[in-house]
Enzyme design. Sequence first.
Site, PDB file in Angstrom:
ATOM      1  N   SER A 221       0.877  -1.190  -0.003  1.00 22.42           N
ATOM      2  CA  SER A 221       0.004   0.074  -0.110  1.00 22.42           C
ATOM      3  C   SER A 221       0.962   1.154  -0.054  1.00 22.42           C
ATOM      4  CB  SER A 221      -0.969  -0.083   1.347  1.00 22.42           C
ATOM      5  OG  SER A 221      -1.819   0.942   1.146  1.00 22.42           O
TER       6      SER A 221
ATOM      7  N   ASP B  42      -9.325  -4.127  -5.842  1.00 24.70           N
ATOM      8  CA  ASP B  42      -8.754  -3.465  -4.741  1.00 24.70           C
ATOM      9  C   ASP B  42      -9.621  -2.104  -4.789  1.00 24.70           C
ATOM     10  OD1 ASP B  42      -7.408  -1.579  -3.247  1.00 24.70           O
ATOM     11  OD2 ASP B  42      -5.716  -2.889  -3.375  1.00 24.70           O
TER      12      ASP B  42
ATOM     13  N   HIS C 116      -8.575  -4.318  -0.253  1.00 28.59           N
ATOM     14  CA  HIS C 116      -7.211  -3.969   0.064  1.00 28.59           C
ATOM     15  C   HIS C 116      -6.373  -4.835   1.239  1.00 28.59           C
ATOM     16  CE1 HIS C 116      -3.827  -0.987  -0.927  1.00 28.59           C
ATOM     17  NE2 HIS C 116      -3.849  -0.684   0.457  1.00 28.59           N
TER      18      HIS C 116
END
Length: 512
Positions: free
Chosen positions: A203, A352, A386
Amino acid sequence: MMYVSLVHWLALAVALAVPFVTALGNVPYPQDDPFYYPSENGWQNEAPGTILRERKIQAASLGIFEWKLDAWQVLYRTAGARPDKPSYTVTTFLVPSHAHRDRVVTISSPENSNFIQCAPSYAFRKTGVLEIANFEPRWEQMLYTLFLAEGWIVNAPDHEGPESAFSAGRFGGHMVLDSMRAANNFKPLQLSSNPMHIGHGYSGGSTPNGWAASLHESYANELNVVGWSLGGSMTDPLYTLNSLDGKPTSSLVVAGAIGLMDAYRDEVGNLLDDEVWTEEGKIAEKVMRNSCVYESVIRYFGATFQSERYIKGGRNLSSWPQMRKISNMNTMGHNPRFTPRKPIFMFHALYDEEINWHQANKTAVEWCNNGANVRFLTYSSTSLVHVTTYLLNLPYIVQYMRDRFNGKDWYGGACQFDVESQNPALDVNVLGERFRGILEAALDMLGKEIGPNDSILKNRLKAGQNPNTHHKTKLHVLKKGDISPGEGGDHTKESKKAAAKFKAEKKHGKHH
């Protein structure tokens, strides 16, 4: 339909329910701590990776739960957005019992803010009070024991530097690479003469980590890096910021714009204040500069920033040439010169909800077209988002790192693109085993000795054994040699379809 990851919902709920607390005297915040700043003039003339300050610390999670290991922090000389622009930052070294002195894992934790108080290094300190604010790096730090359990030394740099330049990839890439140099230079670690390094980031941590991989050859090729792992990858800054606008975590639009501009302030000046923000936009910038990510998310939950309320004329950030130029400079794969030359494992959920899959896949394809060695794993299940994609891939990541440290082949130096359609969470046994391991990791931080002989994943992650035993991509059928994007190695319908499409196009001359 908009999705918000379960972990994020829980974090928001906790943040709303529990009052934010502050350090009570014994551990000052970074902005008030002289350790975070060079003590003397002349530091700019030191070589990148030079240690400027050092201290031993008591590492802890959430400010109160002590980690039973050796931990140090160092301030080191590094570079900003350009290699000739001196800068400095802090990194934290975690050394488990019976550590392997030739193996270092550098983890770029997501910070996602413009406030130095949110730095990962501060999140490691034992403050003596429960620390709920700055939850972003803290929840990932609970997973570090998966790497410490292997006997690997962990290096966790403050990759946003003194400017807290979120989303400025080149900036963070220099800081990650120089943290590896600092580790090599730090005598208390007692590293071997040529230790192996692996970089990891997910991320918000994928950006500095991916750029460290990209800049390794040109900036720090003396480092013995044996691999890179990145997932949920933010490879194109403006693409990401545009896609987040109006969504739950839209405050990152402002944070990302600020970070990019701060990293290149000597080139763009006060562009945001002078040309971009309305009065409301300036207030939002002030909030970002004085809060960590979850505080700003709560304040601006779902706001649309590219609108007349926050931006003059309601323009898109990409309408400013300066923004486009800087974003392109910080887009991975945009310049063939900065192609990683060490093995890379990339993974991303097709659905995502925070970082769009397409940008990461595009970067992987461009890297592969320029000779990189990448495995790109796509999860096509609609139920994987995610954060869950990261958690469920932890065993893959550990196994990948083991293989890199042991010098195993990585697809013959070529590229491999696979699609995994099965959601491991659908198998109760897998879910239970994986999260049991994660819970054991958390328990180890609450008092057990952290090292290769503790309980973490002892039964599940045995040496040489792939821990994903249910619905995993079938590693034994993955092809070697020159494999082009779209040619998968598993037996899923998506992979077969992609491979057939690629072969048909290749037959008709669309691929060379």
